[in-house]
Write an enzyme that holds these catalytic residues in place. Structure first.
Site, mmCIF file in Angstrom:
data_model
loop_
_atom_site.group_PDB
_atom_site.id
_atom_site.type_symbol
_atom_site.label_atom_id
_atom_site.label_comp_id
_atom_site.label_asym_id
_atom_site.label_seq_id
_atom_site.Cartn_x
_atom_site.Cartn_y
_atom_site.Cartn_z
ATOM 1 N N ALA A 62 -7.274 57.415 -15.303
ATOM 2 C CA ALA A 62 -8.132 57.100 -16.567
ATOM 3 C C ALA A 62 -8.267 57.929 -17.369
ATOM 4 O O ALA A 62 -8.266 59.241 -17.322
ATOM 5 C CB ALA A 62 -8.915 56.169 -15.710
ATOM 6 N N LYS A 63 -9.064 57.312 -18.335
ATOM 7 C CA LYS A 63 -9.264 58.475 -19.398
ATOM 8 C C LYS A 63 -10.111 57.684 -20.592
ATOM 9 O O LYS A 63 -10.460 56.855 -20.753
ATOM 10 C CB LYS A 63 -8.636 59.213 -20.277
ATOM 11 C CG LYS A 63 -9.126 60.544 -20.765
ATOM 12 C CD LYS A 63 -8.759 60.959 -19.973
ATOM 13 C CE LYS A 63 -8.725 62.997 -20.486
ATOM 14 N NZ LYS A 63 -8.683 64.045 -19.905
ATOM 15 N N GLY A 64 -11.309 58.352 -21.163
ATOM 16 C CA GLY A 64 -12.102 57.841 -21.667
ATOM 17 C C GLY A 64 -12.819 58.456 -22.965
ATOM 18 O O GLY A 64 -12.608 60.091 -22.879
#
Ligand code: NAD
Length: 409
Positions: free
Chosen positions: A101-103
């Site tokens: 994931a990333k954000g």
């Protein structure tokens, strides 16, 4: 070309070797979930600040989503997608029980007060708290975020979900963080660099380096390499670069940074530019700042023999091809900077067990995992006559694909 397309280009090179069918390819590259949230806060001036936050959860076939949070003016949905996908392949490559994931939040942390940063972090956590958690999705630091930001996330998350320190990693050591996490990515970059040099019958001692970026990753990489006897000729940050043909004294640079927070003005070398740093004659070039640094033109001008990708996605596909053609060895991001997520995993395990590991154990286990992943990738690259990047993606894709098969649709 945008960042996600570039990541998928590298994926496709490996998918071709693995003879993946097109529907399996689509299954593996498509993000599982993407959220975009408004992060509106009161600025110190009393005005309303409108920011946009993102979280992309790419794949969780092997375990909870895992990946950093970036605070930077370039953060957008496509970048988050690309970085989330890289996390899926990175966690699989070093065999952690996670997905990717990333954000982040589109903002410039250099122009925000500490209070404004805290309010952005708490508001963003409020917006995504039901999507993250120790068994769902575990954020960590990335560009523009640090242990303090992670501590605010843990505190804000607890207001909704109760005390769960494992909901985020990279926290301060005295606040449920892990020994060695802050230095883990740079430590790992140094270990992987040592391993690749050993394959070329060389050592870190006496080898010349240039490092772009002197934040968390760049500075810890420089310290570890310097401790191994490296000769670091040039280092940069967002404001400029410094060059010393005799090698930069890293301890002296750290004393300068503690006061001025910018490399420019350091007396232990001559002022130069980021452009010159990237193309100067050194043995090893380490991009440790932004993505998308090398296009075709720059790739042709690079004089280093080896590039170790401490940053995520610093090389565009056309530049990667030029490096391959020119015989410049590239150690890919999903291997080179995996030390950070490895120690994030150790932090998560310690939080779940309510038990602390000593630093020696953390560094020993991190090194063991990285050396083993490096050996696997190196051998596969030799056996299949492919680049280290394609071999790394092949290993990772095979593991994620297998998890999808075993889990069932
Ligand atoms: P950071 O915010 O601590 O540091 C970034 C550094 O890059 C700073 O020195 C900044 O001045 C410099 N920089 C920014 N723009 C630049 C430019 N145009 N030219 C030269 N220097 C510039 O960030 P970080 O955590 O060190 O992350 C750096 C890279 O490493 C990112 O690509 C990140 O995704 C990757 N990474 C970080 C971690 C981690 O644990 N922090 C783990 C894996 C990968």
């Amino acid at each position: 070309m945008q960042a996600f397309e570039a990541t998928n280009h590298f994926f496709d090179q490996a998918a071709k070797e693995l003879e993946l069918t097109s529907n399996v390819r689509t299954l593996l590259i498509t993000p599982d979930r993407e959220v975009r949230v408004e992060v509106a806060i009161e600025m110190d001036s009393g005005k309303i600040g409108n920011f946009i936050g993102y979280r992309v959860q790419h794949d969780n076939a092997r375990g909870p989503f895992k990946g950093g949070l970036r605070y930077h003016p370039m953060v957008d949905q496509d970048e988050a997608r690309s970085l989330a996908s890289l996390m899926t392949w990175k966690t699989a490559l070093v065999d952690l029980p996670y997905g990717g994931a990333k954000g982040g939040v589109n903002c410039d942390p250099n122009k925000l007060s500490k209070g404004e940063l805290e309010r952005i972090t708490r508001k963003f956590t409020e917006k995504i708290h039901d999507l993250i958690g120790p068994q769902k999705d575990i954020p960590a630091p990335d560009m523009g975020t640090d242990a303090q930001v992670m501590a605010w996330i843990m505190n804000e998350y607890a207001k909704y979900e109760g005390f769960h320190p494992a909901c985020v990693t990279g926290k301060p050591v005295e606040f449920h963080g892990s020994e060695g996490r802050e230095a883990a990515t740079g430590f790992g970059v140094a270990i992987v660099t040592r391993e690749v040099l050993a394959k070329l019958k060389s050592t870190v001692a006496g080898t010349t380096f240039a490092i772009q970026g002197y934040g968390n990753v760049g500075s810890h990489t420089a310290r570890r390499l310097a401790a191994m006897g490296a000769k670091i000729l040039s280092i940069s940050d967002a404001y400029g670069a410094v060059h010393n043909p005799e090698g930069i004294d890293i301890a002296e640079l750290d004393r300068h940074m503690a006061v001025s927070h910018k490399i420019v003005g350091f007396k232990g070398g001559d002022t130069t530019t980021n452009e010159q740093l990237l193309t100067m004659p050194v043995d090893v070039l380490i991009p440790a700042a932004l993505g998308g640094v090398f296009d075709a033109e720059r790739a042709k001008a690079v004089q280093a023999r080896i590039i170790v990708e401490a940053a995520n996605g610093p090389i565009w596909p056309e530049a990667d091809q030029i490096f391959n053609e020119r015989g410049i060895l590239v150690v890919p991001d999903i291997l080179a900077n995996a030390g950070g997520v490895i120690v994030s995993y150790f932090e998560w395990v310690q939080n779940l067990q309510h038990f602390r590991w000593p630093l020696e154990q953390i560094e020993r286990e991190e090194e063991r995992k990285l050396v083993s992943a490096f050996e696997d990738v190196y051998k596969l690259a030799q056996r299949k006559s492919v680049s280290l990047r394609t071999a790394a993606f092949m290993k990772a894709i095979a593991r994620v694909g297998r998890a999808h098969v075993l889990g069932g649709m």
